[in-house]
Write a protein that holds these residues in place. Sequence first.
Motif, PDB file in Angstrom:
ATOM      1  N   THR A  16      -2.242  -6.557   4.627  1.00 16.48           N
ATOM      2  CA  THR A  16      -2.530  -5.604   3.456  1.00 16.48           C
ATOM      3  C   THR A  16      -1.493  -4.528   3.862  1.00 16.48           C
ATOM      4  OG1 THR A  16      -4.763  -6.547   3.309  1.00 16.48           O
ATOM      5  CG2 THR A  16      -4.233  -4.279   2.280  1.00 16.48           C
ATOM      6  N   VAL A  17      -0.609  -4.103   3.052  1.00 10.89           N
ATOM      7  CA  VAL A  17       0.185  -3.245   2.882  1.00 10.89           C
ATOM      8  C   VAL A  17       0.039  -2.098   1.750  1.00 10.89           C
ATOM      9  CG1 VAL A  17       1.775  -4.729   4.177  1.00 10.89           C
ATOM     10  CG2 VAL A  17       1.652  -4.393   1.594  1.00 10.89           C
ATOM     11  N   TYR A  18       0.594  -1.148   1.955  1.00 16.60           N
ATOM     12  CA  TYR A  18       0.685  -0.313   0.739  1.00 16.60           C
ATOM     13  C   TYR A  18       2.327  -0.048   0.444  1.00 16.60           C
ATOM     14  CZ  TYR A  18       0.071   3.620  -2.466  1.00 16.60           C
ATOM     15  OH  TYR A  18       0.118   4.269  -3.806  1.00 16.60           O
ATOM     16  N   ALA A  19       2.597  -0.905  -0.621  1.00 17.92           N
ATOM     17  CA  ALA A  19       4.152  -0.872  -1.053  1.00 17.92           C
ATOM     18  C   ALA A  19       4.251   0.591  -2.232  1.00 17.92           C
ATOM     19  CB  ALA A  19       4.267  -1.655  -2.047  1.00 17.92           C
ATOM     20  N   TRP A  20       5.402   1.188  -1.766  1.00 18.35           N
ATOM     21  CA  TRP A  20       5.770   2.323  -2.387  1.00 18.35           C
ATOM     22  C   TRP A  20       6.650   1.987  -3.908  1.00 18.35           C
ATOM     23  CZ3 TRP A  20       4.878   7.381  -2.303  1.00 18.35           C
ATOM     24  CH2 TRP A  20       5.729   8.242  -3.038  1.00 18.35           C
ATOM     25  N   ASP A  21       6.133   3.071  -4.876  1.00 21.12           N
ATOM     26  CA  ASP A  21       7.003   2.704  -6.060  1.00 21.12           C
ATOM     27  C   ASP A  21       6.563   1.540  -6.703  1.00 21.12           C
ATOM     28  OD1 ASP A  21       8.342   3.797  -8.435  1.00 21.12           O
ATOM     29  OD2 ASP A  21      10.203   3.088  -7.562  1.00 21.12           O
ATOM     30  N   ASP A  22       7.485   0.601  -7.002  1.00 20.19           N
ATOM     31  CA  ASP A  22       7.295  -0.913  -7.529  1.00 20.19           C
ATOM     32  C   ASP A  22       7.472  -1.846  -6.427  1.00 20.19           C
ATOM     33  OD1 ASP A  22      10.234  -1.070  -6.789  1.00 20.19           O
ATOM     34  OD2 ASP A  22      10.783  -1.789  -8.903  1.00 20.19           O
ATOM     35  N   PRO A  49       6.675  -7.366  -1.820  1.00 16.93           N
ATOM     36  CA  PRO A  49       5.455  -7.062  -2.652  1.00 16.93           C
ATOM     37  C   PRO A  49       5.888  -7.397  -3.965  1.00 16.93           C
ATOM     38  CG  PRO A  49       5.816  -5.221  -0.953  1.00 16.93           C
ATOM     39  CD  PRO A  49       6.941  -6.000  -1.013  1.00 16.93           C
ATOM     40  N   SER A  50       4.808  -7.784  -4.807  1.00 22.60           N
ATOM     41  CA  SER A  50       4.956  -7.922  -6.454  1.00 22.60           C
ATOM     42  C   SER A  50       4.870  -6.916  -6.982  1.00 22.60           C
ATOM     43  CB  SER A  50       4.048  -9.132  -6.837  1.00 22.60           C
ATOM     44  OG  SER A  50       2.788  -8.704  -6.611  1.00 22.60           O
ATOM     45  N   GLY A  51       4.673  -5.582  -6.406  1.00 17.20           N
ATOM     46  CA  GLY A  51       4.480  -4.383  -7.081  1.00 17.20           C
ATOM     47  C   GLY A  51       3.923  -3.105  -6.153  1.00 17.20           C
ATOM     48  N   GLY A  52       3.960  -2.257  -6.782  1.00 14.00           N
ATOM     49  CA  GLY A  52       3.525  -0.924  -5.842  1.00 14.00           C
ATOM     50  C   GLY A  52       2.147  -0.819  -5.625  1.00 14.00           C
ATOM     51  N   GLY A  53       1.593   0.133  -4.558  1.00  9.83           N
ATOM     52  CA  GLY A  53       0.225   0.362  -4.428  1.00  9.83           C
ATOM     53  C   GLY A  53      -0.009  -0.974  -3.170  1.00  9.83           C
ATOM     54  N   LEU A  54      -1.394  -1.064  -3.106  1.00  8.96           N
ATOM     55  CA  LEU A  54      -2.134  -1.754  -1.845  1.00  8.96           C
ATOM     56  C   LEU A  54      -2.079  -3.066  -2.301  1.00  8.96           C
ATOM     57  CD1 LEU A  54      -3.584  -1.087   0.737  1.00  8.96           C
ATOM     58  CD2 LEU A  54      -5.829  -1.526  -0.621  1.00  8.96           C
ATOM     59  N   ARG A  55      -1.304  -4.045  -1.397  1.00  4.94           N
ATOM     60  CA  ARG A  55      -1.179  -5.522  -1.667  1.00  4.94           C
ATOM     61  C   ARG A  55      -1.466  -6.074  -0.589  1.00  4.94           C
ATOM     62  NH1 ARG A  55       0.359  -6.233  -7.187  1.00  4.94           N
ATOM     63  NH2 ARG A  55       0.996  -4.112  -7.958  1.00  4.94           N
ATOM     64  N   THR A  56      -1.926  -7.495  -0.755  1.00  2.76           N
ATOM     65  CA  THR A  56      -2.067  -8.482   0.258  1.00  2.76           C
ATOM     66  C   THR A  56      -1.265  -9.461   0.296  1.00  2.76           C
ATOM     67  OG1 THR A  56      -4.485  -8.010   0.239  1.00  2.76           O
ATOM     68  CG2 THR A  56      -3.593  -9.989   1.389  1.00  2.76           C
ATOM     69  N   LEU A  57      -0.460  -9.737   1.271  1.00  2.00           N
ATOM     70  CA  LEU A  57       0.698 -10.594   1.442  1.00  2.00           C
ATOM     71  C   LEU A  57       0.402 -11.570   2.481  1.00  2.00           C
ATOM     72  CD1 LEU A  57       3.808  -8.037   1.654  1.00  2.00           C
ATOM     73  CD2 LEU A  57       2.835  -9.152  -0.165  1.00  2.00           C
ATOM     74  N   THR A  58       0.590 -13.030   2.018  1.00  2.00           N
ATOM     75  CA  THR A  58       0.098 -14.144   2.831  1.00  2.00           C
ATOM     76  C   THR A  58       1.143 -15.116   3.123  1.00  2.00           C
ATOM     77  OG1 THR A  58      -1.924 -13.907   1.776  1.00  2.00           O
ATOM     78  CG2 THR A  58      -1.622 -15.968   2.794  1.00  2.00           C
ATOM     79  N   VAL A  59       1.454 -15.734   4.365  1.00  2.00           N
ATOM     80  CA  VAL A  59       2.266 -16.644   4.731  1.00  2.00           C
ATOM     81  C   VAL A  59       1.462 -17.786   5.518  1.00  2.00           C
ATOM     82  CG1 VAL A  59       4.148 -15.361   4.783  1.00  2.00           C
ATOM     83  CG2 VAL A  59       3.009 -15.704   6.901  1.00  2.00           C
ATOM     84  N   GLU A  60       1.618 -18.963   5.438  1.00  2.00           N
ATOM     85  CA  GLU A  60       1.179 -20.112   5.954  1.00  2.00           C
ATOM     86  C   GLU A  60       2.236 -20.736   6.878  1.00  2.00           C
ATOM     87  OE1 GLU A  60      -0.087 -24.198   4.162  1.00  2.00           O
ATOM     88  OE2 GLU A  60      -1.775 -22.833   4.173  1.00  2.00           O
ATOM     89  N   TRP A  79      11.027  -0.281   4.872  1.00  2.28           N
ATOM     90  CA  TRP A  79      11.471   0.166   3.837  1.00  2.28           C
ATOM     91  C   TRP A  79      13.017  -0.236   3.869  1.00  2.28           C
ATOM     92  CZ3 TRP A  79      14.523   4.739   2.988  1.00  2.28           C
ATOM     93  CH2 TRP A  79      14.847   4.746   1.643  1.00  2.28           C
ATOM     94  N   MET A  80      13.646  -1.040   3.086  1.00  2.00           N
ATOM     95  CA  MET A  80      15.155  -1.411   3.180  1.00  2.00           C
ATOM     96  C   MET A  80      15.354  -1.860   4.530  1.00  2.00           C
ATOM     97  SD  MET A  80      16.571   1.591   0.708  1.00  2.00           S
ATOM     98  CE  MET A  80      18.190   0.948   0.662  1.00  2.00           C
ATOM     99  N   GLY A  81      16.511  -1.604   5.117  1.00  2.00           N
ATOM    100  CA  GLY A  81      16.680  -2.015   6.509  1.00  2.00           C
ATOM    101  C   GLY A  81      16.892  -3.423   6.590  1.00  2.00           C
ATOM    102  N   SER A  82      17.015  -3.930   8.038  1.00  2.00           N
ATOM    103  CA  SER A  82      17.062  -5.254   8.151  1.00  2.00           C
ATOM    104  C   SER A  82      15.924  -5.654   8.974  1.00  2.00           C
ATOM    105  CB  SER A  82      18.340  -5.871   8.694  1.00  2.00           C
ATOM    106  OG  SER A  82      18.523  -4.975   9.959  1.00  2.00           O
TER     107      SER A  82
END
Length: 84
Positions: A16-22, A49-60, A79-82
């Motif tokens: 669960t992350v907080y994505a900035w802007d979009d 992330p698919s958008g800004g704000g609180l998002r849950t990202l999942t991998v299997e 944010w950016m970078g590699s």
Amino acid sequence: GGGNLQAGAKAEIKATVYAWDDGSQDTADFYYATDVNNPVWTLIESLIPSGGGLRTLTVEYTLPDSDSAVQAARVNFRWMGSQG
């Protein structure tokens, strides 16, 4: 889901992350290591992330064979970078 984790089985990692802007300039890099005491991190996947704000990202991924009794996972949210 549920059940015992074992080599060859699927495992799911959620962050669960907080994505900035979009969210388009943020990336979550998912890694695993087969030995928690001597980790060598292997990239599983990178997700944007698919958008800004609180998002849950999942991998299997498929749990690899390991001589270690304890494996590890981590997520680097950037944010950016590699990746790294």
